[in-house]
Write a protein that holds these residues in place. Structure first.
Motif, mmCIF file in Angstrom:
data_model
loop_
_atom_site.group_PDB
_atom_site.id
_atom_site.type_symbol
_atom_site.label_atom_id
_atom_site.label_comp_id
_atom_site.label_asym_id
_atom_site.label_seq_id
_atom_site.Cartn_x
_atom_site.Cartn_y
_atom_site.Cartn_z
ATOM 1 N N SER A 1 0.830 -1.209 0.000
ATOM 2 C CA SER A 1 0.000 0.000 0.000
ATOM 3 C C SER A 1 0.864 1.258 0.000
ATOM 4 C CB SER A 1 -0.947 -0.004 1.190
ATOM 5 O OG SER A 1 -0.222 -0.064 2.392
ATOM 6 N N PHE A 2 2.033 1.203 0.636
ATOM 7 C CA PHE A 2 2.962 2.325 0.613
ATOM 8 C C PHE A 2 3.418 2.614 -0.806
ATOM 9 C CE2 PHE A 2 7.479 3.680 0.821
ATOM 10 C CZ PHE A 2 7.288 4.928 1.378
ATOM 11 N N ILE A 3 3.750 1.574 -1.556
ATOM 12 C CA ILE A 3 4.211 1.757 -2.930
ATOM 13 C C ILE A 3 3.086 2.310 -3.802
ATOM 14 C CG2 ILE A 3 4.995 0.509 -4.980
ATOM 15 C CD1 ILE A 3 6.593 -1.262 -3.079
ATOM 16 N N LEU A 4 1.865 1.837 -3.595
ATOM 17 C CA LEU A 4 0.734 2.336 -4.376
ATOM 18 C C LEU A 4 0.479 3.816 -4.100
ATOM 19 C CD1 LEU A 4 -1.682 1.890 -6.251
ATOM 20 C CD2 LEU A 4 -2.985 1.231 -4.237
ATOM 21 N N VAL A 5 0.441 4.199 -2.851
ATOM 22 C CA VAL A 5 0.184 5.605 -2.518
ATOM 23 C C VAL A 5 1.362 6.480 -2.937
ATOM 24 C CG1 VAL A 5 -0.353 7.192 -0.635
ATOM 25 C CG2 VAL A 5 -1.342 4.926 -0.648
ATOM 26 N N LEU A 6 2.570 5.967 -2.843
ATOM 27 C CA LEU A 6 3.752 6.699 -3.289
ATOM 28 C C LEU A 6 3.718 6.921 -4.793
ATOM 29 C CD1 LEU A 6 6.590 7.800 -2.544
ATOM 30 C CD2 LEU A 6 7.437 5.523 -3.066
ATOM 31 N N ALA A 7 3.335 5.901 -5.551
ATOM 32 C CA ALA A 7 3.242 6.046 -7.007
ATOM 33 C C ALA A 7 2.154 7.047 -7.384
ATOM 34 C CB ALA A 7 2.960 4.693 -7.653
ATOM 35 N N CYS A 8 1.029 6.988 -6.696
ATOM 36 C CA CYS A 8 -0.056 7.941 -6.975
ATOM 37 C C CYS A 8 0.362 9.367 -6.641
ATOM 38 C CB CYS A 8 -1.311 7.560 -6.204
ATOM 39 S SG CYS A 8 -2.100 6.074 -6.806
ATOM 40 N N LEU B 1 0.297 12.804 0.262
ATOM 41 C CA LEU B 1 1.536 12.745 1.046
ATOM 42 C C LEU B 1 1.245 12.404 2.501
ATOM 43 C CD1 LEU B 1 3.636 15.677 -0.405
ATOM 44 C CD2 LEU B 1 4.053 13.234 -0.630
ATOM 45 N N ALA B 2 0.129 12.866 3.016
ATOM 46 C CA ALA B 2 -0.264 12.481 4.372
ATOM 47 C C ALA B 2 -0.590 10.996 4.433
ATOM 48 C CB ALA B 2 -1.457 13.311 4.833
ATOM 49 N N LEU B 3 -1.217 10.465 3.380
ATOM 50 C CA LEU B 3 -1.489 9.024 3.343
ATOM 51 C C LEU B 3 -0.209 8.215 3.221
ATOM 52 C CD1 LEU B 3 -4.678 8.868 1.106
ATOM 53 C CD2 LEU B 3 -4.499 8.466 3.563
ATOM 54 N N VAL B 4 0.777 8.756 2.502
ATOM 55 C CA VAL B 4 2.083 8.087 2.442
ATOM 56 C C VAL B 4 2.688 8.024 3.840
ATOM 57 C CG1 VAL B 4 4.456 8.324 1.607
ATOM 58 C CG2 VAL B 4 2.573 8.623 0.037
ATOM 59 N N PHE B 5 2.588 9.119 4.577
ATOM 60 C CA PHE B 5 3.109 9.145 5.944
ATOM 61 C C PHE B 5 2.346 8.180 6.839
ATOM 62 C CE2 PHE B 5 2.575 10.940 10.246
ATOM 63 C CZ PHE B 5 3.865 10.737 10.705
ATOM 64 N N LEU B 6 1.036 8.093 6.660
ATOM 65 C CA LEU B 6 0.254 7.218 7.527
ATOM 66 C C LEU B 6 0.462 5.738 7.213
ATOM 67 C CD1 LEU B 6 -3.058 9.248 7.796
ATOM 68 C CD2 LEU B 6 -1.292 8.957 9.523
ATOM 69 N N THR B 7 0.853 5.404 5.988
ATOM 70 C CA THR B 7 1.153 3.997 5.699
ATOM 71 C C THR B 7 2.533 3.610 6.224
ATOM 72 O OG1 THR B 7 1.896 4.581 3.483
ATOM 73 C CG2 THR B 7 -0.356 3.784 3.716
ATOM 74 N N ARG B 8 3.511 4.456 6.011
ATOM 75 C CA ARG B 8 4.863 4.243 6.545
ATOM 76 C C ARG B 8 5.379 5.587 7.021
ATOM 77 N NH1 ARG B 8 6.753 -0.938 6.904
ATOM 78 N NH2 ARG B 8 8.830 -0.161 6.601
ATOM 79 N N ILE C 1 9.520 12.054 4.807
ATOM 80 C CA ILE C 1 10.719 12.570 4.135
ATOM 81 C C ILE C 1 10.406 13.064 2.735
ATOM 82 C CG2 ILE C 1 12.414 11.226 2.817
ATOM 83 C CD1 ILE C 1 13.894 11.565 5.551
ATOM 84 N N LEU C 2 9.296 12.607 2.165
ATOM 85 C CA LEU C 2 8.947 13.016 0.813
ATOM 86 C C LEU C 2 8.459 14.452 0.729
ATOM 87 C CD1 LEU C 2 7.152 9.823 -0.422
ATOM 88 C CD2 LEU C 2 9.410 10.627 -1.028
ATOM 89 N N VAL C 3 7.982 14.998 1.812
ATOM 90 C CA VAL C 3 7.434 16.366 1.789
ATOM 91 C C VAL C 3 8.488 17.387 1.357
ATOM 92 C CG1 VAL C 3 6.356 18.175 3.172
ATOM 93 C CG2 VAL C 3 5.630 15.808 3.437
ATOM 94 N N PRO C 4 9.701 17.410 1.948
ATOM 95 C CA PRO C 4 10.693 18.381 1.464
ATOM 96 C C PRO C 4 11.114 18.141 0.016
ATOM 97 C CG PRO C 4 11.437 17.401 3.520
ATOM 98 C CD PRO C 4 10.186 16.714 3.137
ATOM 99 N N PHE C 5 11.168 16.875 -0.394
ATOM 100 C CA PHE C 5 11.542 16.588 -1.776
ATOM 101 C C PHE C 5 10.479 17.067 -2.758
ATOM 102 C CE2 PHE C 5 14.158 13.241 0.297
ATOM 103 C CZ PHE C 5 15.380 13.759 -0.083
ATOM 104 N N PHE C 6 9.205 16.881 -2.413
ATOM 105 C CA PHE C 6 8.145 17.344 -3.290
ATOM 106 C C PHE C 6 8.084 18.870 -3.303
ATOM 107 C CE2 PHE C 6 5.339 13.794 -4.742
ATOM 108 C CZ PHE C 6 6.251 12.794 -4.454
ATOM 109 N N LEU C 7 8.378 19.496 -2.169
ATOM 110 C CA LEU C 7 8.447 20.963 -2.152
ATOM 111 C C LEU C 7 9.590 21.463 -3.029
ATOM 112 C CD1 LEU C 7 7.713 21.790 1.583
ATOM 113 C CD2 LEU C 7 6.292 22.341 -0.391
ATOM 114 N N LEU D 1 -4.856 18.723 6.744
ATOM 115 C CA LEU D 1 -6.214 18.187 6.776
ATOM 116 C C LEU D 1 -6.257 16.774 7.353
ATOM 117 C CD1 LEU D 1 -9.101 18.948 5.797
ATOM 118 C CD2 LEU D 1 -8.573 17.653 3.735
ATOM 119 N N LEU D 2 -5.269 15.965 6.999
ATOM 120 C CA LEU D 2 -5.255 14.594 7.515
ATOM 121 C C LEU D 2 -4.368 14.398 8.737
ATOM 122 C CD1 LEU D 2 -5.261 12.227 4.430
ATOM 123 C CD2 LEU D 2 -7.108 12.782 5.959
ATOM 124 N N LEU D 3 -3.304 15.176 8.841
ATOM 125 C CA LEU D 3 -2.373 14.930 9.941
ATOM 126 C C LEU D 3 -2.723 15.638 11.227
ATOM 127 C CD1 LEU D 3 1.103 14.813 8.188
ATOM 128 C CD2 LEU D 3 -0.380 12.943 8.860
#
Length: 127
Positions: A48-55, A79-86, A91-97, A121-123
């Protein structure tokens, strides 16, 4: 099932940068990867982490070109769902920014605020 969904999303990501045949070979390579097959059959959160990360990667590529603020909010939610799965997904938040800043520096403030709003909203209930 999540790995199959992730390979479909990876197909669309690869197809943006190359031809459809190369994208099909890439998605097939993802399906034949031994480690992903192990993750797919285990009842852990890696699939599920890989799926949400790909999305979220697909949506980040879409949000760079989009003028709407809704896509950056949706990216923050993913990105919040990525954090909630793993938890390492934070760490992806600064990279996406950084990706948003390098791709569209003039619209960085609005896109980053939308992403932070989606994260909050989610965190916020999680904290």
């Amino acid at each position: 099932m999540a790995v199959i969904g992730a390979s479909i999303v990876f197909y669309f990501i690869i197809r943006k940068f190359g031809n459809p045949y190369f994208a099909l070979l890439g998605a097939l390579g993802i399906q034949l990867n031994y480690q992903l097959n192990l993750w797919a059959i285990r009842p852990l959160t890696e699939a599920s982490f890989i799926l949400v990360l790909a999305c979220s990667l697909w949506l980040a590529l879409h949000a760079i070109r989009s003028e709407r603020a809704v896509t950056s909010v949706a990216l923050g939610i993913l990105l919040a769902l990525v954090f909630l799965t793993r938890q390492v997904g934070i760490i992806l938040v600064p990279f996406f920014l950084l990706i948003m800043f390098l791709a569209a520096p003039r619209r960085f403030l609005s896109k980053s605020l939308g992403m932070i709003a989606g994260l909050a909203l989610l965190l916020t209930p999680y904290v």
